[in-house]
Design a protein around this motif. Structure first.
Motif, mmCIF file in Angstrom:
data_model
loop_
_atom_site.group_PDB
_atom_site.id
_atom_site.type_symbol
_atom_site.label_atom_id
_atom_site.label_comp_id
_atom_site.label_asym_id
_atom_site.label_seq_id
_atom_site.Cartn_x
_atom_site.Cartn_y
_atom_site.Cartn_z
ATOM 1 N N HIS A 290 -3.972 3.288 -4.448
ATOM 2 C CA HIS A 290 -2.802 3.214 -3.585
ATOM 3 C C HIS A 290 -2.417 1.782 -3.238
ATOM 4 O O HIS A 290 -1.390 1.562 -2.590
ATOM 5 C CB HIS A 290 -3.036 4.017 -2.296
ATOM 6 C CG HIS A 290 -3.155 5.481 -2.525
ATOM 7 N ND1 HIS A 290 -3.386 6.379 -1.506
ATOM 8 C CD2 HIS A 290 -3.045 6.229 -3.643
ATOM 9 C CE1 HIS A 290 -3.453 7.610 -1.989
ATOM 10 N NE2 HIS A 290 -3.245 7.531 -3.301
ATOM 11 N N GLN A 291 -3.241 0.815 -3.621
ATOM 12 C CA GLN A 291 -2.873 -0.577 -3.430
ATOM 13 C C GLN A 291 -2.080 -1.017 -4.652
ATOM 14 O O GLN A 291 -2.603 -1.141 -5.750
ATOM 15 C CB GLN A 291 -4.107 -1.457 -3.247
ATOM 16 C CG GLN A 291 -3.757 -2.900 -2.897
ATOM 17 C CD GLN A 291 -4.987 -3.720 -2.532
ATOM 18 O OE1 GLN A 291 -6.109 -3.306 -2.762
ATOM 19 N NE2 GLN A 291 -4.761 -4.894 -1.956
ATOM 20 N N VAL B 19 0.859 -1.179 0.000
ATOM 21 C CA VAL B 19 0.000 0.000 0.000
ATOM 22 C C VAL B 19 0.899 1.234 0.000
ATOM 23 O O VAL B 19 1.775 1.382 0.843
ATOM 24 C CB VAL B 19 -0.936 0.032 1.226
ATOM 25 C CG1 VAL B 19 -1.800 1.292 1.203
ATOM 26 C CG2 VAL B 19 -1.810 -1.217 1.256
ATOM 27 N N ARG C 249 -8.019 -2.314 4.926
ATOM 28 C CA ARG C 249 -9.051 -2.593 3.924
ATOM 29 C C ARG C 249 -9.956 -1.381 3.719
ATOM 30 O O ARG C 249 -10.424 -1.123 2.608
ATOM 31 C CB ARG C 249 -9.858 -3.825 4.335
ATOM 32 C CG ARG C 249 -9.022 -5.093 4.320
ATOM 33 C CD ARG C 249 -9.802 -6.310 4.782
ATOM 34 N NE ARG C 249 -8.916 -7.447 4.973
ATOM 35 C CZ ARG C 249 -8.507 -8.262 4.016
ATOM 36 N NH1 ARG C 249 -8.939 -8.074 2.783
ATOM 37 N NH2 ARG C 249 -7.692 -9.271 4.279
ATOM 38 N N TYR D 149 -8.938 1.716 4.093
ATOM 39 C CA TYR D 149 -8.145 2.722 3.376
ATOM 40 C C TYR D 149 -8.108 2.429 1.875
ATOM 41 O O TYR D 149 -8.310 3.321 1.054
ATOM 42 C CB TYR D 149 -6.727 2.772 3.936
ATOM 43 C CG TYR D 149 -5.850 3.793 3.254
ATOM 44 C CD1 TYR D 149 -5.868 5.127 3.642
ATOM 45 C CD2 TYR D 149 -4.999 3.425 2.212
ATOM 46 C CE1 TYR D 149 -5.071 6.076 3.014
ATOM 47 C CE2 TYR D 149 -4.205 4.358 1.575
ATOM 48 C CZ TYR D 149 -4.251 5.679 1.982
ATOM 49 O OH TYR D 149 -3.457 6.612 1.337
ATOM 50 N N VAL D 150 -7.843 1.175 1.502
ATOM 51 C CA VAL D 150 -7.734 0.870 0.067
ATOM 52 C C VAL D 150 -9.090 0.906 -0.621
ATOM 53 O O VAL D 150 -9.170 1.099 -1.842
ATOM 54 C CB VAL D 150 -7.012 -0.467 -0.178
ATOM 55 C CG1 VAL D 150 -5.590 -0.431 0.373
ATOM 56 C CG2 VAL D 150 -7.786 -1.638 0.410
ATOM 57 N N THR E 6 -1.305 -7.265 -4.402
ATOM 58 C CA THR E 6 -1.905 -8.045 -3.338
ATOM 59 C C THR E 6 -0.968 -9.126 -2.796
ATOM 60 O O THR E 6 -1.287 -9.776 -1.795
ATOM 61 C CB THR E 6 -3.198 -8.728 -3.817
ATOM 62 O OG1 THR E 6 -2.901 -9.556 -4.958
ATOM 63 C CG2 THR E 6 -4.234 -7.687 -4.212
ATOM 64 N N HIS F 1 -9.094 4.526 -1.330
ATOM 65 C CA HIS F 1 -7.971 4.885 -2.208
ATOM 66 C C HIS F 1 -7.491 3.643 -2.963
ATOM 67 O O HIS F 1 -6.372 3.166 -2.738
ATOM 68 C CB HIS F 1 -6.813 5.459 -1.383
ATOM 69 C CG HIS F 1 -7.188 6.634 -0.538
ATOM 70 N ND1 HIS F 1 -7.312 7.908 -1.039
ATOM 71 C CD2 HIS F 1 -7.454 6.724 0.789
ATOM 72 C CE1 HIS F 1 -7.638 8.740 -0.071
ATOM 73 N NE2 HIS F 1 -7.745 8.047 1.055
ATOM 74 N N PRO F 2 -8.285 3.100 -3.847
ATOM 75 C CA PRO F 2 -7.898 1.858 -4.529
ATOM 76 C C PRO F 2 -6.608 1.993 -5.335
ATOM 77 O O PRO F 2 -5.879 1.013 -5.510
ATOM 78 C CB PRO F 2 -9.098 1.547 -5.422
ATOM 79 C CG PRO F 2 -9.805 2.857 -5.599
ATOM 80 C CD PRO F 2 -9.602 3.594 -4.309
#
Length: 318
Positions: A311-312, A287, A302, A304-305, A315, A308-309
């Motif tokens: 920023h991931q 992240v 989870r 946060y992402v 996986t 802000h998807p």
């Protein structure tokens, strides 16, 4: 100075090496060109003025090698615009992390890299493995940190050089510690063990070796040089022992030395490491915590992402 530090970051992240040495420059400014000083940003999760893009993963070992070469050429060339250098440094950081996670691609990728980058790539992968091995579990939350722009690159380099001149600790080692501990000062926050500042000092150690402000880059870097020299890491030549005193883990010693070796082999690599971002390895993968990230309390990763998807970055947790 034994303590838990901010290692979960970049190279446990950075952050991030056995290479040969090249003569160090007489004056840093003559050897390194910094046209890309970081621009401060403000506000919750604000982005730098020149917005960085989250790098996409490579689709094959051939593409991975090609993109590493392109990124390193931009970073080390000294002629690219500032925004391009920042982006290229971030690209290289994420690509090295991908290479470290994708063991089956490593032989092919190494063969495709030019010799001058092959050793550096191996070092980055090995350092990543060292720091990742220091963590037996991964967090389900992101830390209560504030991520800020670091001090200007020229200024940091001058502080490392001063530490080397005064105490005999190689400037590359001081830079590597600064990178590993706080992303060269990007991370503002106190560790779970109570360590503070860009070089992560415990209060008692700072009382013994620090002079000035624990949060000031110059004061902290010189205190680290003073501490390492006192433990034999200066002209006495017992660097491993000194680094082990700084953090009592053999993987920490190896990882810091690998990054220092990358810088020793080609001081221009400092430009890239200086621009590495804070990438936090959590239970959902990498992240990115950009400049402007600020949390007073830990936040579920989870959540946060989900907000802000972008920023991931991946996986995979290996």
């Amino acid at each position: 100075m034994t303590r838990s530090s901010a290692l979960g970051v970049l190279v446990a992240a950075l952050v991030l090496t056995g290479c040969g040495g090249s003569p160090e420059p007489e004056e840093p400014a003559a050897e390194l060109s910094f046209t890309n000083e970081a621009t401060p940003s403000t506000g919750r999760d604000a982005k730098p003025a020149a917005v960085l893009r989250a790098p996409r993963p490579a689709a094959s070992p051939e593409q991975l090698a090609e993109r590493i070469v392109d990124a390193e050429r931009t970073v080390r060339g000294g002629t690219a615009p500032a925004a391009e250098v920042r982006q290229a440094a971030f690209d290289a950081q994420v690509l090295y992390r991908q290479l470290a996670r994708t063991e089956r691609w490593q032989p092919r990728t190494y063969r495709l890299l030019p010799a001058r980058l092959r050793a550096a790539a191996r070092a980055h992968v090995a350092a990543r493995r060292d720091f990742r091995g220091m963590h037996s579990s991964l967090s389900d939350s992101l830390p209560a940190w504030r991520i800020v722009a670091p001090a200007p690159a020229r200024r940091l380099l001058a502080h490392y050089r001063l530490g080397e001149r005064r105490y005999g600790v190689p400037w590359e080692v001081l830079a590597a510690i600064n990178l590993v501990e706080t992303g060269m000062g990007r991370i503002r926050g106190t560790s779970v063990a109570g360590a503070r500042g860009p070089m992560q000092f415990m209060p008692a150690t700072w009382a013994a070796y620090g002079k000035g402000d624990i949060d000031d880059p110059r004061d902290a870097i010189l205190a680290a040089a003073r501490y390492l020299a006192d433990r034999g890491g200066g002209r006495s030549g017992r660097l491993d022992r000194a680094l082990y005193a700084y953090n009592n883990h053999p993987a920490y010693v190896r990882g810091v030395k690998r990054y220092a070796a990358v810088l020793r082999a080609d001081p221009r690599a400092f430009t890239g490491l200086y621009h590495w971002q804070v990438v936090y390895l959590s239970e959902v993968g990498d992240v990115w915590l950009p400049h402007g990230y600020e949390r007073r309390d830990p936040v579920p990763v989870r959540r946060y992402v989900a907000v802000h998807p972008g920023h991931q970055l991946g996986t995979r947790t290996g």
